[in-house]
Design a protein around this motif. Structure first.
Motif, PDB file in Angstrom:
ATOM      1  N   VAL B  56       0.871  -1.171   0.000  1.00  0.00           N
ATOM      2  CA  VAL B  56       0.000   0.000   0.000  1.00  0.00           C
ATOM      3  C   VAL B  56       0.910   1.223   0.000  1.00  0.00           C
ATOM      4  CG1 VAL B  56      -1.872   1.178   1.159  1.00  0.00           C
ATOM      5  CG2 VAL B  56      -1.669  -1.291   1.346  1.00  0.00           C
ATOM      6  N   ASP B  59      -0.065   7.865   0.341  1.00  0.00           N
ATOM      7  CA  ASP B  59      -1.381   8.467   0.113  1.00  0.00           C
ATOM      8  C   ASP B  59      -2.499   7.463  -0.084  1.00  0.00           C
ATOM      9  OD1 ASP B  59      -0.992  11.157   0.403  1.00  0.00           O
ATOM     10  OD2 ASP B  59      -0.151  11.369  -1.609  1.00  0.00           O
ATOM     11  N   SER B  60      -2.276   6.207   0.255  1.00  0.00           N
ATOM     12  CA  SER B  60      -3.338   5.227   0.067  1.00  0.00           C
ATOM     13  C   SER B  60      -3.777   4.667   1.408  1.00  0.00           C
ATOM     14  CB  SER B  60      -2.852   4.088  -0.830  1.00  0.00           C
ATOM     15  OG  SER B  60      -2.571   4.586  -2.103  1.00  0.00           O
ATOM     16  N   ASP B  61      -5.016   4.252   1.451  1.00  0.00           N
ATOM     17  CA  ASP B  61      -5.601   3.819   2.706  1.00  0.00           C
ATOM     18  C   ASP B  61      -5.541   2.301   2.818  1.00  0.00           C
ATOM     19  OD1 ASP B  61      -7.119   3.338   4.894  1.00  0.00           O
ATOM     20  OD2 ASP B  61      -8.853   4.487   4.241  1.00  0.00           O
ATOM     21  N   VAL B  64      -8.776  -0.145   3.031  1.00  0.00           N
ATOM     22  CA  VAL B  64      -9.605  -0.561   1.910  1.00  0.00           C
ATOM     23  C   VAL B  64      -8.766  -1.108   0.765  1.00  0.00           C
ATOM     24  CG1 VAL B  64     -11.457   1.026   2.431  1.00  0.00           C
ATOM     25  CG2 VAL B  64      -9.578   1.786   1.012  1.00  0.00           C
ATOM     26  N   TYR B  65      -7.516  -1.487   1.081  1.00  0.00           N
ATOM     27  CA  TYR B  65      -6.625  -2.011   0.062  1.00  0.00           C
ATOM     28  C   TYR B  65      -7.133  -3.355  -0.464  1.00  0.00           C
ATOM     29  CZ  TYR B  65      -2.626  -4.811  -1.411  1.00  0.00           C
ATOM     30  OH  TYR B  65      -1.797  -5.656  -2.076  1.00  0.00           O
ATOM     31  N   ALA B  66      -7.054  -3.551  -1.757  1.00  0.00           N
ATOM     32  CA  ALA B  66      -7.413  -4.843  -2.343  1.00  0.00           C
ATOM     33  C   ALA B  66      -6.202  -5.373  -3.100  1.00  0.00           C
ATOM     34  CB  ALA B  66      -8.595  -4.686  -3.287  1.00  0.00           C
ATOM     35  N   GLN B 214     -16.118   9.076  13.769  1.00  0.00           N
ATOM     36  CA  GLN B 214     -16.309   7.771  13.155  1.00  0.00           C
ATOM     37  C   GLN B 214     -15.633   6.695  13.968  1.00  0.00           C
ATOM     38  OE1 GLN B 214     -15.276   9.362   9.169  1.00  0.00           O
ATOM     39  NE2 GLN B 214     -16.057   7.404   8.524  1.00  0.00           N
ATOM     40  N   THR B 218     -12.318   3.149   8.469  1.00  0.00           N
ATOM     41  CA  THR B 218     -12.929   4.128   7.581  1.00  0.00           C
ATOM     42  C   THR B 218     -14.135   3.541   6.868  1.00  0.00           C
ATOM     43  OG1 THR B 218     -11.164   3.498   6.100  1.00  0.00           O
ATOM     44  CG2 THR B 218     -11.039   5.682   7.072  1.00  0.00           C
ATOM     45  N   GLU B 221     -19.913   4.211   7.974  1.00  0.00           N
ATOM     46  CA  GLU B 221     -20.469   5.484   7.543  1.00  0.00           C
ATOM     47  C   GLU B 221     -21.094   6.176   8.742  1.00  0.00           C
ATOM     48  OE1 GLU B 221     -23.175   5.214   4.213  1.00  0.00           O
ATOM     49  OE2 GLU B 221     -23.792   7.281   4.605  1.00  0.00           O
ATOM     50  N   PRO B 222     -20.786   7.457   8.961  1.00  0.00           N
ATOM     51  CA  PRO B 222     -21.348   8.134  10.125  1.00  0.00           C
ATOM     52  C   PRO B 222     -22.841   8.368   9.939  1.00  0.00           C
ATOM     53  CG  PRO B 222     -20.145   9.686   8.774  1.00  0.00           C
ATOM     54  CD  PRO B 222     -19.934   8.331   8.153  1.00  0.00           C
ATOM     55  N   ASN B 246      -5.916  12.734   5.520  1.00  0.00           N
ATOM     56  CA  ASN B 246      -5.765  12.439   4.087  1.00  0.00           C
ATOM     57  C   ASN B 246      -6.512  11.198   3.641  1.00  0.00           C
ATOM     58  OD1 ASN B 246      -4.097  10.746   5.422  1.00  0.00           O
ATOM     59  ND2 ASN B 246      -2.450  10.813   3.920  1.00  0.00           N
ATOM     60  N   THR B 248     -10.081  10.352   4.883  1.00  0.00           N
ATOM     61  CA  THR B 248     -11.546  10.271   4.965  1.00  0.00           C
ATOM     62  C   THR B 248     -12.228  11.538   4.461  1.00  0.00           C
ATOM     63  OG1 THR B 248     -11.220  10.692   7.277  1.00  0.00           O
ATOM     64  CG2 THR B 248     -11.937   8.500   6.693  1.00  0.00           C
ATOM     65  N   ASP B 249     -13.523  11.457   4.352  1.00  0.00           N
ATOM     66  CA  ASP B 249     -14.322  12.462   3.681  1.00  0.00           C
ATOM     67  C   ASP B 249     -14.187  13.877   4.267  1.00  0.00           C
ATOM     68  OD1 ASP B 249     -16.205  13.811   2.289  1.00  0.00           O
ATOM     69  OD2 ASP B 249     -17.784  12.316   2.554  1.00  0.00           O
ATOM     70  N   ARG B 251     -15.558  16.569   3.255  1.00  0.00           N
ATOM     71  CA  ARG B 251     -16.786  17.373   3.182  1.00  0.00           C
ATOM     72  C   ARG B 251     -17.516  17.367   4.513  1.00  0.00           C
ATOM     73  NH1 ARG B 251     -19.038  14.315  -2.004  1.00  0.00           N
ATOM     74  NH2 ARG B 251     -18.414  12.641  -0.643  1.00  0.00           N
TER      75      ARG B 251
END
Lengths: 288, 300
Positions: B56, B59-61, B64-66, B214, B218, B221-222, B246, B248-249, B251
C-alpha cells in the motif's frame, strides 16, 4: 413529540441541509422514476448509475473532491452513454436494453481501468458514496438547480412522453417529437442520478428514483397523480429516514432508502390499485 | 538421503560464502513492507543492503486495500515480509497463501502494548492497530525490524545494528520534541476533533484528546446521530480545533466545523506517508508535521 420530529432540524443546520437536499432530490427523481417504470426501463436507472460512476471517478482523480469536476465527469459519461444507447436503439436492430447494457459495461470497465492505471487506491467508494450529511452550499444549489431543470423540462416534454408510454405507434404517426423527447428524458435521468450521487451515492440515488415511483403505481392509475404520489413518498422517506438516522444511529443514506422500501412493501400489500391484500377484499357491487 | 543432505549443506555453505564475501557485488535482501510507514522504517534500518517494496503505497488507505496479482508476485519474491500486525492487514495471510510463498510474515508491533479500539468510541473491542502514532512504539517497530533483517541476513547484522541505533537516536529526539510541543499548549486546550480515530496511541502517549466522528475503520459510515453528537460536544466542551485527514471524507469535516465554530486545522497524516513532494515523505516528517499542525491550531 416536537423534540422527536422537529427539534433535530431546528437545532442542527446539517439536518436542515440534508432535508432540503433530499426534498429537492425526491421532487425531481420521483416523476423521472415513474416514467422509467411506465416505459419498462426500471433497471435503466441502475445501469445509468454505473455509467456515470467512472466519469465521476475520473473527475475526482484529476481535481480531487471538486464538485465541478465530478459533476462534469458524471454528466459527460452519463450523457455519452445515454446518447449512444438512444441512437443505437433507434437506428439499428439492437433493442434499447441490449444497447444500454453494452455501453454501460464498457463505460464501467473503462472507468475502473483508468482509476487503477492512475494508481492511488484512495478510498473512492467513500467519495462516490456521497454523504447527505455533508451538503455544502454549492452541492445544495446544484441539487436544487437539477431538480428545477428536471421539472421544467419534464413539463415541456410531458405530452409526447406520456403518449409514447401508452401508444408509441400513434405518436410516431402524428409527430416527430418522440426521439428528441426520449433523448431529453434520458438526459434528465442522468442529471438526477448525478445530483443524487452527491447526496446519497450512485447506488442509493437509484433508490430514491425507483422505489417511490413503484409506490406511486399502487395508489393511482392516472400518471399525473402517480408522479405526485411518487414525489411525495420520496420527500416523506427523506424526512423519516433522516429522523431514523438521527435517533437510532443508522447511516443516513441507507436509512432513507429503507424507509422508501418500507413504503413500497406497504403499498404492494395494501395499495388501492392492485395491492395484494386489497385484491382479496370483496369489491363493492355495482348497482343499477 | 545422506547424499542429498550433503548437497544441501554444501549449497547452504556456498550461499553463506557468497553472502559473506565482501568483494562480491551484493545481492540485496528483498523486503516487503505492507504499507508506506513500515517501508520507511525498513529503509532506515536496512540502508543499502535491502530493497524495499510496499504493497500500500503513499497516500493510500490500507483499510480498503485490495491485493492485485502483481502484489502476489511481490510477496512471492520477498525474502522477508514485515507487517504491522494487530489485525491491520486482514488480507495478508490469504495473500501469502495465494502467492505460494513460504515466508513467515513478521509483525513489527511485537511487544507493543495494544490498546483496545473500543476505548475510543463505538469500536468493536478489537486491538487498535495504529500503534506507530506513538514514537515510543515506533522504536519497538525499528527494533523488531532490525532483528528480522539480522535473522534473514546475518552477514549484515553489524550494518543493521548501526543503522537502527542511529535511527533510534533520531526517534528519541523526535519523541522529546513532541513532548515539548505538547507541554507548551495550555492543558485545557489539549483536545481536537479528527475524522479518524487512528490517533489512540498518540493520545495515550502525549495527552492530547482526539475525538472522532467515526469508528476506527474508515468503512463505517457516520450517521446523523454521530454528527449531531460531535457538534453538540464541540459546542459544550469548547473544543478549539477540527482536523482533516488524508484518508476520509473532508466534506463532512467542513460541515461540522462550520456548524460548530471550531477552526479547521491543517492536514494530519495517519495511515500513510505522502509522496516525495508532500508534507510527510518519511515517518519523522509525518510526526513533525502532525505535531506542528496540532500545536498551531491549539495555541491560538
Amino acid at each position: 413529540m416536537y423534540d422527536f420530529l422537529i427539534a433535530p432540524f431546528t437545532e442542527f443546520e446539517f439536518m436542515r441541509r440534508a432535508l432540503a437536499g433530499t426534498l429537492a432530490l425526491a421532487l425531481g427523481a420521483g416523476p423521472i422514476g415513474v416514467f422509467l417504470m411506465l416505459r419498462r426501463m426500471s433497471l435503466v436507472g441502475d445501469a445509468m448509475a454505473h455509467a456515470i460512476l467512472p466519469g465521476a471517478a475520473i473527475g475526482f482523480l484529476f481535481s480531487g473532491l471538486s464538485l465541478f469536476a465530478m459533476t462534469a465527469g458524471g454528466l459527460i459519461a452519463g450523457c455519452v452513454v445515454a446518447l449512444l444507447t438512444g441512437l443505437v436503439a433507434r437506428m439499428t436492430e439492437l433493442k434499447e436494453d441490449a444497447a444500454l447494457a453494452t455501453f454501460y459495461l464498457l463505460s464501467l470497465a473503462l472507468g475502473v481501468t483508468i482509476v487503477s492505471v492512475k494508481g492511488t487506491n484512495i478510498d473512492l467508494l467513500h467519495v462516490l458514496f456521497g454523504s447527505v450529511l455533508a451538503l455544502d452550499d454549492q452541492t445544495l444549489l446544484l441539487i436544487a438547480i437539477n431538480a428545477t431543470i428536471t421539472l421544467v423540462v419534464l413539463a415541456l416534454i410531458y405530452r409526447p412522453l406520456v403518449i409514447e408510454c401508452v401508444d408509441p405507434g400513434f405518436l410516431r404517426s402524428v409527430s416527430r417529437a418522440g426521439a428528441p423527447a426520449h433523448l431529453a428524458f434520458l438526459g434528465l435521468v442522468v442529471v438526477n442520478l448525478v445530483s443524487g450521487f452527491h447526496a446519497l451515492g450512485t447506488l442509493l440515488a437509484v433508490g430514491i428514483m425507483m422505489l417511490p415511483a413503484a409506490t406511486g403505481r399502487f395508489w393511482a392509475r392516472d400518471i399525473t397523480l402517480m408522479t405526485l404520489i411518487a414525489a411525495a413518498s420520496g420527500v416523506f422517506s427523506g424526512y423519516v429516514g433522516l429522523l431514523l438516522s438521527f435517533h437510532t444511529g443508522v447511516p443516513s443514506g441507507p436509512a432513507i432508502i429503507l424507509v422508501a422500501g418500507a413504503l413500497y412493501v406497504l403499498s404492494v400489500l395494501f395499495g388501492k390499485v392492485g395491492g395484494l391484500v386489497t385484491q382479496t377484499l370483496p369489491k363493492r357491487h355495482l348497482e343499477a | 538421503m545422506p547424499a542429498r543432505r550433503h548437497i544441501l549443506t554444501l549449497a547452504a555453505g556456498l550461499a553463506g560464502l557468497t553472502l559473506a564475501g565482501p568483494a562480491i557485488a551484493q545481492e540485496k535482501l528483498k523486503v516487503l513492507a505492507t504499507f508506506s510507514i513500515l517501508g520507511d522504517f525498513v529503509k532506515n534500518v536496512g540502508g543499502d543492503r535491502v530493497e524495499v517494496t510496499t504493497l500500500v503505497g503513499p497516500d493510500s488507505d490500507a483499510h480498503v486495500y485490495a491485493p492485485s496479482p502483481a502484489d502476489a508476485r511481490k510477496v512471492a519474491e520477498a525474502k522477508v515480509v514485515i507487517t504491522n500486525g494487530l489485525g491491520f492487514e486482514g488480507w495478508m495471510s490469504r495473500l501469502i497463501r495465494a502467492s505460494g510463498s513460504k515466508v513467515q510474515p513478521i509483525a513489527a508491533t511485537k511487544g507493543v502494548k495494544a490498546r483496545r479500539a473500543a476505548e475510543a468510541g463505538h469500536g468493536h473491542g478489537e486491538a487498535d492497530p495504529h500503534a506507530w502514532q506513538s514514537v515510543a512504539n515506533a522504536k519497538l517497530y525499528v527494533a523488531n525490524i532490525r532483528d528480522a533483517l539480522s535473522a534473514a541476513d546475518p552477514a549484515g547484522k553489524a550494518t543493521y545494528d548501526a543503522n537502527a541505533a542511529a535511527y533510534l537516536t533520531k526517534l528519541d529526539a523526535l519523541d522529546r520534541d513532541v513532548k515539548a510541543a505538547v507541554a507548551a499548549i495550555p492543558a485545557d486546550r489539549r483536545k481536537i476533533i479528527s475524522s479518524h480515530d487512528a490517533f489512540g496511541y498518540f493520545e495515550e502517549a502525549y495527552g492530547i484528546d482526539f475525538i472522532a466522528p467515526q469508528g476506527v475503520s474508515t468503512e463505517a459510515e457516520p450517521s446523523a446521530r454521530d454528527v449531531a453528537r460531535i457538534i453538540t460536544q464541540i459546542k459544550r466542551q469548547k473544543i478549539p480545533a477540527v482536523f482533516l485527514e488524508n484518508v476520509t471524507d473532508p466534506r463532512l469535516m467542513n460541515r461540522i466545523s462550520q456548524e460548530s465554530g471550531a477552526r479547521i486545522g491543517g492536514k494530519l497524516y495517519s495511515d500513510a506517508l505522502t509522496g516525495d513532494n508532500g508534507d510527510a515523505p518519511t515517518y519523522i516528517d509525518l510526526v513533525r508535521h502532525n505535531i506542528k499542525q496540532i500545536a498551531a491550531a491549539l495555541m491560538s
